[in-house]
Motif scaffolding. Sequence first.
Motif, short mmCIF file in Angstrom:
data_model
loop_
_atom_site.label_atom_id
_atom_site.label_comp_id
_atom_site.label_asym_id
_atom_site.label_seq_id
_atom_site.Cartn_x
_atom_site.Cartn_y
_atom_site.Cartn_z
N ALA A 29 5.47 -2.81 1.03
CA ALA A 29 6.89 -2.49 0.90
C ALA A 29 7.07 -0.97 0.87
CB ALA A 29 7.46 -3.14 -0.36
N GLU A 30 8.28 -0.53 0.72
CA GLU A 30 8.60 0.90 0.77
C GLU A 30 7.75 1.70 -0.23
OE1 GLU A 30 12.36 3.95 -0.01
OE2 GLU A 30 12.71 1.79 0.17
N GLY A 31 7.08 2.74 0.28
CA GLY A 31 6.32 3.63 -0.57
C GLY A 31 5.00 3.09 -1.08
N ALA A 32 4.59 1.91 -0.66
CA ALA A 32 3.33 1.33 -1.14
C ALA A 32 2.13 2.01 -0.47
CB ALA A 32 3.30 -0.17 -0.87
N LYS A 33 0.98 1.97 -1.17
CA LYS A 33 -0.26 2.55 -0.64
C LYS A 33 -1.40 1.55 -0.83
CE LYS A 33 1.06 7.34 -1.66
NZ LYS A 33 0.70 8.59 -2.38
N VAL A 34 -2.11 1.26 0.27
CA VAL A 34 -3.24 0.33 0.22
C VAL A 34 -4.43 0.97 0.91
CG1 VAL A 34 -4.13 -1.91 0.95
CG2 VAL A 34 -1.76 -1.73 0.17
N GLN A 35 -5.54 1.07 0.17
CA GLN A 35 -6.84 1.46 0.74
C GLN A 35 -7.66 0.19 0.88
OE1 GLN A 35 -7.32 4.67 1.49
NE2 GLN A 35 -5.56 5.54 0.39
N HIS A 36 -8.19 -0.09 2.08
CA HIS A 36 -8.76 -1.41 2.35
C HIS A 36 -10.10 -1.25 3.08
CE1 HIS A 36 -7.98 -5.71 4.09
NE2 HIS A 36 -8.91 -5.69 3.16
N TYR A 37 -11.16 -1.78 2.49
CA TYR A 37 -12.50 -1.68 3.05
C TYR A 37 -13.02 -3.07 3.44
CZ TYR A 37 -12.65 2.97 0.87
OH TYR A 37 -12.36 4.26 0.49
N TYR A 38 -13.64 -3.16 4.61
CA TYR A 38 -14.43 -4.32 5.00
C TYR A 38 -15.89 -3.88 5.11
CZ TYR A 38 -10.33 -7.11 6.43
OH TYR A 38 -9.16 -7.82 6.46
N ILE A 39 -16.78 -4.54 4.35
CA ILE A 39 -18.20 -4.21 4.40
C ILE A 39 -18.96 -5.47 4.75
CG2 ILE A 39 -20.15 -3.21 3.18
CD1 ILE A 39 -18.19 -1.80 1.34
N GLN A 40 -19.41 -5.55 5.99
CA GLN A 40 -20.05 -6.75 6.52
C GLN A 40 -21.56 -6.60 6.40
OE1 GLN A 40 -20.77 -10.00 7.29
NE2 GLN A 40 -18.72 -9.92 8.19
#
Length: 434
Positions: free
Chosen positions: A221-232
Amino acid sequence: MSTIVEDTLYQQLVSTFQELETVQEPADLTERRRQAFERFQQEGFPTVKHEEWKYTNLHPLTNTPYVLNADVNVDDIDVSKADIPGLDAHRIVLVNGQYVLAFSSLEDEIGLTVKPIEEAHAEEGFQKHYAAYADKSDNILVQLNTALQTSGLYIHVAPNKAVSKPLHIIHVATGDQPFFAQTRNLIVAEHHAEVEIVESFITLDAAAKNLNNKVSEIVLAEGAKVQHYYIQVADAASNYLQHTEVYQEQYSLYNNYNCNLPGASFVRNNINVRLDAENVESHLYGINLTSDKQFVDNHTIVDHLKPHCESYEWYKNIPQDESTAVFNGKIFVREDAQKTNAFQQNNNMLIGDKASVYTKPQLEIFADDVKCSHGCTMGQFDDEALFYLRSRGIGEESARVLLVHAFAFDVTTRFSNEAVRAYVEGLIAEGLEK
């Protein structure tokens, strides 16, 4: 509930869908399952005749029976293969896609909701966002997932909530019979919420062949921050079909760090990011070190729909031995998306005469006031740099490892989490030494 049908996988899927129709759930979900399965029946599994799958042959994976909706035995589950030194995180464990609370260590944190996807039907975020984005994509495997998913996670971060620690989601594959899992995740970060998510994929010792069709919808949503890692870091018994659909509203930031290391036999990642509001920013980073006969395919779409947005994408592939890496990155800049700033780069270093790379960076611009660029490089070792290192007394093998480190670590320096960065760089070093 466990289903085994001695016939083709397709017939197994039909039988399983008929069983799911008898499960008590909201009528709109039942109808959505029906529509999704009808579409899957019309199209079937994609083949190499489809342009988006021309290098990705699913037939060896789908031409075999599996256990579907298998019961999970959680006795003696060891998730230490996913440990990341120095990472202080909330732990969430899914075994064959099913959320196992007993192995999770999720302390009470006001404003954070984590529950099995099958228990989230009444949640406002679920009702508003479930299947609202991924199902509009051209990936028919999303329809299969919508029709047959029975497990996965619902994660909701309340407005203005900054989750105090990363969420470490550990996907465990285990079982003594070949299984096909359909996992569905929905992650919603409300306005000005912040969360860091690290997903690790592991296979327990002696696990049978498994195929995992995973779909994740991520809403900012507005102003949200997501750091997202995939480690296979799964083993060769595991095979993954993953679709990630990201929907962003204004002033939001989404960063994806996609790491595939030696192990899983087959990986197909679809990562689609829709920038559907002004002043949105997205970064996609990928590092893929493959070995033996691994196959890793990354397809990305960054779709600029509105003006004043920025995207940055940088993927590096290092195939060794007889492995294959595929990169297909598309950037769309729509007519209304003036003042867009978009960058895409794919670099490839082949190690070994039998390693392969297929790459296709694409850029389609329908607006005139933009800054956009893309590029691709393909090569092996820099002979001059190799000679320089050897002239300084460094052995040839050590010199080659140093050069690959330098090549790979350009991307890992962009990681925002230092513990994850050090962990991935260690895995790269280990994968090169082997």
